[in-house]
Write an enzyme that holds these catalytic residues in place. Structure first.
Site, PDB file in Angstrom:
ATOM      1  N   ASP A 144       0.014   3.358   3.615  1.00 10.39           N
ATOM      2  CA  ASP A 144      -1.422   3.244   3.339  1.00 10.39           C
ATOM      3  C   ASP A 144      -2.166   2.541   4.476  1.00 10.39           C
ATOM      4  O   ASP A 144      -1.585   1.754   5.216  1.00 10.39           O
ATOM      5  CB  ASP A 144      -1.642   2.469   2.032  1.00 10.39           C
ATOM      6  CG  ASP A 144      -0.990   1.093   2.063  1.00 10.39           C
ATOM      7  OD1 ASP A 144       0.167   1.003   2.527  1.00 10.39           O
ATOM      8  OD2 ASP A 144      -1.632   0.105   1.647  1.00 10.39           O
ATOM      9  N   GLU A 145      -3.422   2.852   4.559  1.00 11.18           N
ATOM     10  CA  GLU A 145      -4.373   2.126   5.412  1.00 11.18           C
ATOM     11  C   GLU A 145      -3.851   1.874   6.827  1.00 11.18           C
ATOM     12  O   GLU A 145      -4.026   0.795   7.375  1.00 11.18           O
ATOM     13  CB  GLU A 145      -4.736   0.780   4.756  1.00 11.18           C
ATOM     14  CG  GLU A 145      -5.400   0.966   3.414  1.00 11.18           C
ATOM     15  CD  GLU A 145      -5.610  -0.341   2.649  1.00 11.18           C
ATOM     16  OE1 GLU A 145      -6.664  -0.490   2.027  1.00 11.18           O
ATOM     17  OE2 GLU A 145      -4.710  -1.189   2.653  1.00 11.18           O
ATOM     18  N   ALA A 146      -3.254   2.909   7.430  1.00 11.83           N
ATOM     19  CA  ALA A 146      -2.717   2.750   8.786  1.00 11.83           C
ATOM     20  C   ALA A 146      -3.824   3.024   9.799  1.00 11.83           C
ATOM     21  O   ALA A 146      -3.730   3.916  10.647  1.00 11.83           O
ATOM     22  CB  ALA A 146      -1.526   3.682   8.988  1.00 11.83           C
TER      23      ALA A 146
END
Ligand code: TNX
Length: 530
Positions: free
Chosen positions: A337-339
């Site tokens: 997530d949220e890379a």
């Protein structure tokens, strides 16, 4: 109708009409698939009651049940194997030849109960719990528990009577993944805290414990080949207070405790983002090879492993190998997530490689919805959290994942995130996905949530609790309960009840949670029986 009264010291049962018995609908959470109330019948657990098991597989569940009932009832409740144990006794028919005043737990090859289903009959000479597998007996025991008075949950001897209303319950779950996710990275929670969480979650028939073990603020699981991950990367937590980590033995203790409660642990090692604790522990994992400080704030999306570097690949492979060794369950969650600091093509290259590594370890990959940007193995599981927009919206990624053969775990943040505040008055938590009150967490259908996604595309449902604002076990309980019970019901019941009907059943959980000393949120939406 008949009822049987056993009194202390009396070993022969007395059958009598119990005219005064009131027929009320037992208030169970989750509601069973089918429940018939047998008016006027009650079974009393007393000094003469024994727990009879049909063989070695049922024995541990019998012991577990006795262990639940003895502290509050003060009754001896011996657990006795039915002898002789022959294949013939392993059927529902065995119940007909049972000793009186017994709680029978047996496995049956008959019927269509699946691995978690069970039938529970409270009638005639005792209580009969039959399941297709030990797991089903365990789920049935949780139902039986809720049929007893709430004081059964006390840890010291309380006066009875310990009556169970006459019922016939046939029950099995809607989905096989009913999870609770605990973030032990932002704030660390001890083995004892996690065990307590398991004790509570299993009451509502949850069967997955997803542990978010690593994030920017802390690395919480020891890795032999990379010891600084925990030595240094586990030393702090949000706010700069002392962190902590699980040794491998600690972690094994959690896994086996979960297994004893028929919960599968899904370990999450979040990557390539959410990795500052690792980047601070091993400078070579950064592209520039320079050290980074530990992070104790609450921002997201600022860290990334250096994609394509040989040491990164070795790091990922070795960490996953050690995690796989600690994991009897089939899944490893790799976050994803949220890379925001990982370039999109590199993200895809990285995820495909991780997918191969997981396959090499004979595990299935689980990832947050973003992982669907990469084409991963069909047996991978994608966790929908309803973020992003346009072609990267959660719904779009979920549909893409399903097209490729993946199943979804449904965790929409605006329904299932237990770190969202209940309302404007909640001091803990955040509200980026809006307020999630008890009703909102319950009043949605996972199979009717994403256009074009239906029942069979879904593996189940899971409620994450992120702990940026949650530092103590008591705060954790306040945010988790009672909302997790509602999510558990969504995963279990084939046709969900209405909120008006559910809130009454939930209200009956109040005294049970209270008897266990749970710091639950006494929401004014619920008619608590306190
Ligand atoms: C988003 S949900 C995150 C977490 C935060 C959470 C706070 C997800 C996959 N990532 O890193 O803790 O929001 O609610």
């Amino acid at each position: 109708m008949h009822a049987r009264n056993f009194h202390a010291g009396k070993s022969d049962g007395v059958w009598a009409i119990q005219a005064e018995s009131v027929t009320t609908q037992p208030r169970l959470v989750p509601a069973p698939a089918s429940l018939k109330v047998l008016g006027g019948i009650e079974f009393e657990i007393d000094l003469g009651t024994s727990i009879v098991v049909d063989g070695p597989e049922s024995q541990p569940i019998g012991e577990y049940l006795a262990g639940l009932l003895r502290p509050s009832t003060g009754l001896p409740l011996p657990v006795t194997p039915m002898t002789p144990v022959t294949p013939v006794t392993r059927t529902a028919k065995a119940a007909q030849t049972l000793p009186e005043n017994s709680l029978f737990l047996g496995l049956s090859i008959e019927g269509d109960l699946g691995s978690e289903g069970y039938t529970l009959d409270v009638a005639g000479p005792g209580i009969t719990l039959i399941a297709g597998a030990p797991q089903g007996l365990f789920r049935g025991v949780q139902t039986l528990r809720q049929l007893l008075p709430p004081s059964v949950e006390r840890k010291s001897v309380t006066s009875g009577p310990w009556n169970v209303p006459g019922v016939r319950i046939v029950d099995r779950p809607r989905w096989g993944w009913r999870g609770s996710m605990l973030d032990v990275a932002r704030h660390f929670f001890s083995v004892a805290d996690v065990k307590r969480h398991i004790d509570l979650a299993c009451r509502y028939k949850l069967n997955v414990l997803h542990l978010h073990l690593t994030d920017d603020q802390g690395w919480r699981i020891h890795i032999d080949r990379w010891p600084r991950l925990t030595q240094h990367g586990g030393s702090l937590e949000v706010g700069g207070t002392q962190g902590g980590y699980y040794t491998k033995d600690d972690y094994r203790e959690i896994v086996s405790y979960a297994a004893a409660h028929y919960m599968t642990v899904v370990p999450e090692i979040d990557m390539p983002g959410h990795t500052r604790a690792a980047l601070a522990s091993y400078p070579e994992l950064n592209c520039d090879g320079r050290p980074r400080p530990l992070y104790t704030g609450t921002d997201v999306g600022f860290s990334s492993l250096c994609i394509g570097k040989e040491v990164t690949d070795r790091f990922v492979d070795e960490v996953i190998a050690e995690i796989a060794d600690l994991t009897p369950g089939p899944y490893i969650h790799i976050g994803g997530d949220e890379a925001a600091q990982t370039a999109p093509p590199e993200y895809i290259t990285f995820m495909r490689r991780v997918d191969e590594t997981i396959r090499h370890q004979k595990k299935s990959l689980v990832g947050w919805e973003e992982v669907a940007k990469a084409a991963l193995s069909a047996n991978s599981v994608v966790q929908f959290w309803n973020n992003g927009s346009g072609s990267h919206s959660g719904a779009e990624l979920a549909r893409k994942a399903v097209e490729r053969g993946s199943k979804l775990v449904m965790s929409p943040s605006d329904r299932a995130y237990l770190d969202m505040k209940y309302d404007s008055k909640t001091s803990l938590g955040t509200k980026w996905a809006g307020f999630v009150d008890v009703r909102r967490a319950y009043e949605w259908d996972p199979a009717d949530h994403i256009p074009e996604i239906g029942e069979s595309d879904i593996a189940g449902v899971e409620a994450p609790i992120w702990t940026e604002t949650i530092a103590t076990a008591s705060d954790l309980e306040f945010m988790v309960w009672p909302r997790l019970a509602g999510i558990a019901e969504l995963g279990w019941v084939p046709a969900r009840g209405s909120w008006d009907e559910y809130r009454v059943r939930l209200g009956a959980q109040g005294p049970r949670l209270e008897a266990t000393g749970v710091n639950f949120f006494r929401s004014s939406q619920v008619p608590w029986e306190l």
